[in-house]
Design an enzyme around this catalytic site. Structure first.
Site, PDB file in Angstrom:
ATOM      1  N   ARG A  86       6.447  -3.369  35.592  1.00 58.86           N
ATOM      2  CA  ARG A  86       6.534  -1.942  35.929  1.00 58.86           C
ATOM      3  C   ARG A  86       5.269  -1.390  36.564  1.00 58.86           C
ATOM      4  O   ARG A  86       5.304  -0.328  37.196  1.00 58.86           O
ATOM      5  CB  ARG A  86       6.974  -1.136  34.714  1.00 58.86           C
ATOM      6  CG  ARG A  86       8.446  -1.411  34.378  1.00 58.86           C
ATOM      7  CD  ARG A  86       8.884  -0.668  33.176  1.00 58.86           C
ATOM      8  NE  ARG A  86       8.090  -1.087  32.035  1.00 58.86           N
ATOM      9  CZ  ARG A  86       8.553  -1.281  30.821  1.00 58.86           C
ATOM     10  NH1 ARG A  86       9.814  -1.078  30.573  1.00 58.86           N
ATOM     11  NH2 ARG A  86       7.775  -1.652  29.842  1.00 58.86           N
ATOM     12  N   GLU A  99       3.406 -10.419  19.958  1.00 61.24           N
ATOM     13  CA  GLU A  99       3.722 -10.282  18.539  1.00 61.24           C
ATOM     14  C   GLU A  99       4.258 -11.589  17.956  1.00 61.24           C
ATOM     15  O   GLU A  99       3.915 -11.975  16.848  1.00 61.24           O
ATOM     16  CB  GLU A  99       4.746  -9.160  18.349  1.00 61.24           C
ATOM     17  CG  GLU A  99       4.992  -8.818  16.903  1.00 61.24           C
ATOM     18  CD  GLU A  99       5.893  -7.620  16.737  1.00 61.24           C
ATOM     19  OE1 GLU A  99       6.259  -7.342  15.603  1.00 61.24           O
ATOM     20  OE2 GLU A  99       6.240  -6.966  17.743  1.00 61.24           O
TER      21      GLU A  99
END
Length: 180
Positions: free
Chosen positions: A67, A104
């Site tokens: 993005r 993560e």
């Protein structure tokens, strides 16, 4: 910064609670991209900040996959600069420099073409959102491998509760909008 302009941009960010998982409040930029006036205003506000802060010292804008690619080229055009791409592993042809960073649940890698920048060139890194700061920090490290100087990192949105700005250490950071 002009408050009415910032409000115009802010109104185009919508929230989706519990997406993609419970407890996450997803900030969706799609309405901003759909509205030409809001998107132009966003780019103008980011460019205004960079002009005020760095003047003509910036050589390139670096857009982060994916993005950041939506904001990098128009921001570069607004400033009369070129834009270089920092991509996920395996997406760029030719010789590349790479760095890995922790996610993560695992690792990821970013790459840049080795000839994208010359040592000493001054770069601003742009992405849509700063959360934990892992990707942005990796991008700064990658640019450092090429000998570039990261003047600042900028985003449209910052999720302040995740404290990603702290991960950037001494690299200045700016966001147009901040959410908890």
């Amino acid at each position: 910064m002009a408050e009415p302009e910032l409000e115009l941009v802010s109104r185009r960010i919508r929230s989706f609670p519990d997406f993609p998982i419970p407890g996450v409040n997803f900030r969706d930029i799609s309405p901003l991209l759909k509205d030409p006036e809001s998107f132009r205003t966003c780019i103008r506000l980011l460019a205004g900040h960079l002009k005020t802060t760095h003047g003509s010292k910036i050589d390139y804008i670096a857009g982060l996959d994916s993005r950041g690619f939506l904001f990098g080229p128009p921001l570069a055009q607004e400033l009369g600069l070129g834009c270089v791409l920092i991509r996920k592993r395996g997406k760029l042809p030719g010789p590349t420099a790479s760095t890995s960073y922790a996610l993560e649940y695992g690792k990821a890698e970013l790459e840049i073409q080795k000839d994208a920048l010359e040592p000493g060139q001054k770069v601003v890194v742009v992405d849509d959102l700063l959360a934990t700061g892992g990707t942005m920090c990796a991008a700064c490290e990658l640019l450092g491998q090429l000998g570039a100087e990261v003047l600042e990192c900028v985003t449209l949105v910052e999720l302040t509760s995740l404290r990603g700005r702290e991960k950037l250490g001494p690299v200045p950071f700016f966001s147009l909008l901040q959410y908890e």
